[in-house]
Design a protein around this motif. Sequence first.
Motif, PDB file in Angstrom:
ATOM      1  N   ALA A   1       0.856  -1.188   0.000  1.00  0.00           N
ATOM      2  CA  ALA A   1       0.000   0.000   0.000  1.00  0.00           C
ATOM      3  C   ALA A   1       0.885   1.228   0.000  1.00  0.00           C
ATOM      4  CB  ALA A   1      -0.899   0.001   1.238  1.00  0.00           C
ATOM      5  N   MET A   2       0.255   2.378  -0.273  1.00  0.00           N
ATOM      6  CA  MET A   2       1.006   3.634  -0.302  1.00  0.00           C
ATOM      7  C   MET A   2       0.128   4.725   0.308  1.00  0.00           C
ATOM      8  SD  MET A   2       3.067   5.307  -3.510  1.00  0.00           S
ATOM      9  CE  MET A   2       1.845   5.802  -4.683  1.00  0.00           C
ATOM     10  N   LEU A   3       0.612   5.343   1.381  1.00  0.00           N
ATOM     11  CA  LEU A   3      -0.098   6.471   1.987  1.00  0.00           C
ATOM     12  C   LEU A   3       0.608   7.731   1.515  1.00  0.00           C
ATOM     13  CD1 LEU A   3      -2.328   7.463   3.957  1.00  0.00           C
ATOM     14  CD2 LEU A   3      -0.584   7.417   5.754  1.00  0.00           C
ATOM     15  N   ASP A   4      -0.086   8.543   0.713  1.00  0.00           N
ATOM     16  CA  ASP A   4       0.552   9.645  -0.006  1.00  0.00           C
ATOM     17  C   ASP A   4       1.752   9.072  -0.768  1.00  0.00           C
ATOM     18  OD1 ASP A   4      -1.425  11.364   0.968  1.00  0.00           O
ATOM     19  OD2 ASP A   4      -0.323  11.653   2.828  1.00  0.00           O
ATOM     20  N   GLU A   5       3.001   9.436  -0.429  1.00  0.00           N
ATOM     21  CA  GLU A   5       4.108   8.833  -1.176  1.00  0.00           C
ATOM     22  C   GLU A   5       4.930   7.873  -0.313  1.00  0.00           C
ATOM     23  OE1 GLU A   5       6.327  11.495  -3.726  1.00  0.00           O
ATOM     24  OE2 GLU A   5       4.617  11.552  -5.095  1.00  0.00           O
ATOM     25  N   THR A   6       4.373   7.465   0.821  1.00  0.00           N
ATOM     26  CA  THR A   6       5.086   6.521   1.681  1.00  0.00           C
ATOM     27  C   THR A   6       4.614   5.093   1.387  1.00  0.00           C
ATOM     28  OG1 THR A   6       5.261   8.179   3.395  1.00  0.00           O
ATOM     29  CG2 THR A   6       5.610   5.902   4.067  1.00  0.00           C
ATOM     30  N   LEU A   7       5.579   4.254   1.009  1.00  0.00           N
ATOM     31  CA  LEU A   7       5.246   2.883   0.629  1.00  0.00           C
ATOM     32  C   LEU A   7       5.262   1.959   1.825  1.00  0.00           C
ATOM     33  CD1 LEU A   7       7.538   2.850  -2.498  1.00  0.00           C
ATOM     34  CD2 LEU A   7       5.052   2.628  -2.570  1.00  0.00           C
ATOM     35  N   MET A   8       4.396   0.967   1.795  1.00  0.00           N
ATOM     36  CA  MET A   8       4.372  -0.041   2.844  1.00  0.00           C
ATOM     37  C   MET A   8       4.279  -1.429   2.237  1.00  0.00           C
ATOM     38  SD  MET A   8       1.865   1.841   5.580  1.00  0.00           S
ATOM     39  CE  MET A   8       0.994   2.813   4.359  1.00  0.00           C
ATOM     40  N   GLY A   9       5.253  -2.281   2.584  1.00  0.00           N
ATOM     41  CA  GLY A   9       5.242  -3.662   2.129  1.00  0.00           C
ATOM     42  C   GLY A   9       4.879  -4.577   3.282  1.00  0.00           C
ATOM     43  N   ARG A  10       4.538  -5.836   2.972  1.00  0.00           N
ATOM     44  CA  ARG A  10       4.054  -6.788   3.976  1.00  0.00           C
ATOM     45  C   ARG A  10       3.065  -6.098   4.903  1.00  0.00           C
ATOM     46  NH1 ARG A  10       9.976  -8.167   5.344  1.00  0.00           N
ATOM     47  NH2 ARG A  10      10.650  -9.158   3.415  1.00  0.00           N
ATOM     48  N   ALA A  11       2.106  -5.434   4.285  1.00  0.00           N
ATOM     49  CA  ALA A  11       1.170  -4.609   5.043  1.00  0.00           C
ATOM     50  C   ALA A  11       0.123  -5.449   5.746  1.00  0.00           C
ATOM     51  CB  ALA A  11       0.499  -3.616   4.099  1.00  0.00           C
ATOM     52  N   SER A  12      -0.388  -4.923   6.835  1.00  0.00           N
ATOM     53  CA  SER A  12      -1.526  -5.532   7.532  1.00  0.00           C
ATOM     54  C   SER A  12      -2.508  -4.407   7.784  1.00  0.00           C
ATOM     55  CB  SER A  12      -1.079  -6.116   8.866  1.00  0.00           C
ATOM     56  OG  SER A  12      -0.573  -5.076   9.687  1.00  0.00           O
ATOM     57  N   GLU A  13      -3.773  -4.760   8.080  1.00  0.00           N
ATOM     58  CA  GLU A  13      -4.724  -3.662   8.280  1.00  0.00           C
ATOM     59  C   GLU A  13      -4.375  -2.875   9.534  1.00  0.00           C
ATOM     60  OE1 GLU A  13      -5.631  -6.819   8.405  1.00  0.00           O
ATOM     61  OE2 GLU A  13      -7.273  -7.199   9.803  1.00  0.00           O
ATOM     62  N   ALA A  14      -3.752  -3.545  10.520  1.00  0.00           N
ATOM     63  CA  ALA A  14      -3.369  -2.820  11.739  1.00  0.00           C
ATOM     64  C   ALA A  14      -2.332  -1.745  11.402  1.00  0.00           C
ATOM     65  CB  ALA A  14      -2.816  -3.794  12.770  1.00  0.00           C
ATOM     66  N   ARG A  15      -1.359  -2.127  10.561  1.00  0.00           N
ATOM     67  CA  ARG A  15      -0.300  -1.186  10.219  1.00  0.00           C
ATOM     68  C   ARG A  15      -0.855  -0.028   9.381  1.00  0.00           C
ATOM     69  NH1 ARG A  15       4.702  -2.454   6.506  1.00  0.00           N
ATOM     70  NH2 ARG A  15       5.685  -0.422   6.628  1.00  0.00           N
ATOM     71  N   LEU A  16      -1.749  -0.360   8.449  1.00  0.00           N
ATOM     72  CA  LEU A  16      -2.328   0.685   7.611  1.00  0.00           C
ATOM     73  C   LEU A  16      -3.195   1.622   8.452  1.00  0.00           C
ATOM     74  CD1 LEU A  16      -3.294  -1.163   4.302  1.00  0.00           C
ATOM     75  CD2 LEU A  16      -1.161  -0.055   4.935  1.00  0.00           C
ATOM     76  N   MET A  17      -3.959   1.036   9.364  1.00  0.00           N
ATOM     77  CA  MET A  17      -4.834   1.830  10.230  1.00  0.00           C
ATOM     78  C   MET A  17      -3.982   2.773  11.074  1.00  0.00           C
ATOM     79  SD  MET A  17      -8.081   1.860  10.393  1.00  0.00           S
ATOM     80  CE  MET A  17      -9.195   2.880  11.329  1.00  0.00           C
ATOM     81  N   ALA A  18      -2.872   2.249  11.613  1.00  0.00           N
ATOM     82  CA  ALA A  18      -1.992   3.082  12.437  1.00  0.00           C
ATOM     83  C   ALA A  18      -1.415   4.225  11.608  1.00  0.00           C
ATOM     84  CB  ALA A  18      -0.866   2.229  13.029  1.00  0.00           C
ATOM     85  N   ALA A  19      -1.067   3.928  10.361  1.00  0.00           N
ATOM     86  CA  ALA A  19      -0.508   4.968   9.489  1.00  0.00           C
ATOM     87  C   ALA A  19      -1.548   6.051   9.207  1.00  0.00           C
ATOM     88  CB  ALA A  19      -0.002   4.351   8.190  1.00  0.00           C
ATOM     89  N   VAL A  20      -2.775   5.604   8.959  1.00  0.00           N
ATOM     90  CA  VAL A  20      -3.848   6.568   8.684  1.00  0.00           C
ATOM     91  C   VAL A  20      -4.110   7.421   9.927  1.00  0.00           C
ATOM     92  CG1 VAL A  20      -6.335   6.774   8.287  1.00  0.00           C
ATOM     93  CG2 VAL A  20      -4.973   5.223   6.868  1.00  0.00           C
ATOM     94  N   GLU A  21      -4.154   6.766  11.093  1.00  0.00           N
ATOM     95  CA  GLU A  21      -4.434   7.509  12.322  1.00  0.00           C
ATOM     96  C   GLU A  21      -3.282   8.437  12.692  1.00  0.00           C
ATOM     97  OE1 GLU A  21      -5.549   4.361  14.948  1.00  0.00           O
ATOM     98  OE2 GLU A  21      -7.649   4.425  14.295  1.00  0.00           O
TER      99      GLU A  21
END
Lengths: 506, 163
Positions: B140-160
Amino acid sequence: MMKIYLSMDSAAKALGSEEVAAALSAALEARGETAEVIRVGSRGMVWLEPLLEIDRGQGREAWGPVAPEDVAGILAGEVESLGPTEEIPFFARQTRLTFARCGVIDPLSLPDYEAHGGLAGLRRAATMTGEAIIDEMKTSGLRGRGGAGFPTGIKWDTVRMAHADQKYIVCNADEGDSGTFADRMIMEGDPFCLIEGMAIAGLCTGATKGYVYTRSEYPDAVAVMREAIIRARAAGVLGDDVLGSGRAFDMEVRVGAGAYVCGEETSLLNSLEGKRGVVRAKPPLPALEGFLGKPTVVNNVISLATVPVIFEKGAQHFADFGLGRSRGTIPVQIAGNVKHGGLFETAFGMSLGDLVEEIGGGTASGRPVKAVQIGGPLGAYFGREKFDTPFGYEEFDGQGGLIGHAGVVVFDDSADMLGMARFAMEFCAVESCGKCTPCRIGAVRGVETLDRIKQGDGAAVELLTDLCETMKDGSLCALGGFTPYPVMSALEAFPEEFGMAKEAAE
Amino acid sequence: MNPQPRAPQALPEVGEEEIRPLIDRNLHLEGPLLPMLHDIQAAFGHIPETAVPMLAAALNLGRAEVHGVISFYHDFRKAPAGRHVLKICRAEACQSMGGEAMAERLLAQLGLDWHGTSADGRVTVEPVYCLGLCACAPAAMLDETLMGRASEARLMAAVEGAE
């Protein structure tokens, strides 16, 4: 002084390399130690990223995957290493020609690039006639690495022989296929190699202007390429007088806007011109009427980035690797549900099964491999019964598949093959440029037909088969034309998942 | 074409004088329209309606042609997204690692559909077909920050963690 190498490839960043970099400077400071920290591209062993390498004068030793909290222990000598980087089996078994420097050098250091064989090819090509360059390209046997496999030398020759006041070299860096990242890796890890390849193409054909058309999803590759072009221009590698040859070549980077179909060469040219990325009918060939109607070489990143080593080491050296009409090496990208994912450059000829089971180490989930998709979303699914197929253009074609851009996506036994076939149609419907009916309408009907099959309508299988025939024969480009590959290969390999008895599909 | 569950809001006013330099600085390019559109979107977060006739005049195109180009590409927006854009890969390599189920769980937690924007305007979630991180899926990519081996917990934390 101790040298420390840390990848700054997108995949490494996505796995935390920047946090490791911060921990590294803190740990060095805490120890009162000085070291030269060099940010490099990726060695391609993605399951080990972030990969940290330390050279204390005895060569590079590797640790990975490294977490920020591991760094202090590594510097203190408390954490066992993976051994010398180049002796890690995944790396040791490769033949690195195109990717020889990737992960080794600072991607933006032109002196490093030259010290590792860079620019030798361009210097040699600058002394050759266009005709001699073509002969060298033909001897190398290099074929287009974007998927179509057309001989690169013949394409260049068409452009070279064309008469026009302006010609172009366009690099297709619109790497949208799932399972592929070789273009991104080389642009981030060895950008001068692509610049050098494009300059050689320019000198050969008389093209003075080049464009790299890449993806908005690749911000790091865009930034590294742009900076490398500025540096190459400052050093006289690009400009009015390429390395003192008296001939001009310059280039720039252009960024797409999220349309998969722009990886198709004529659609790419329209997009580059600022139009909707719809496919053009061929003929005319882009080699004769390409960008802005001028003769244009359109080559994939890996094709162009392989040109320097051909001129550095000689075409025969390159051609001596390979199998049948597939000459040289191919950077296989092993991806998806796989234990050891990454980029594995090897001579053509290794079997698919060896790549998946031996090199890739089987699935990441630990479950049995069910199928692999080769060549992106338009590539066929191969079940285990086709694992003997050697990696080569004709060999894959003979098995009803294609190597495409050499991405291999591994699925374990939990994969829903009807679901994957439906996704192929859905993706085609989302990304269709809309110019031709079989693709635009066919993909939508394909999704509906697969839904009927899922609901138990066995008669719809015949309809799906017929639809795939029409899309294959009637579409203007590979998007509609090749979407039947994943669909029909899934149906043929796993008929029971489509509600059919195994024999009925055969 | 992107449905927005958020209540429609008045589009921000963007004046011609703000758009003009972004057109002018690309006029010398061969095939300048995409670079112009990228610059305009980078500046305003979307392509304001005001820009369409200006682009058409600058490039000697019809307004319909300019509109046709804008609507062809997934990247260009007619209205601004949330303050952050989370792109989750839906392509095959990420699916093989459970990316689709992960995305669905995350969307459910956020109470959004694909292309939806959270009520506080913090995040827009979009599908993307391949980020080139296929050997460390799901990605996944939040703005221009890439995330590999992502989990919904990690994505949620990034969004929050994003304002």
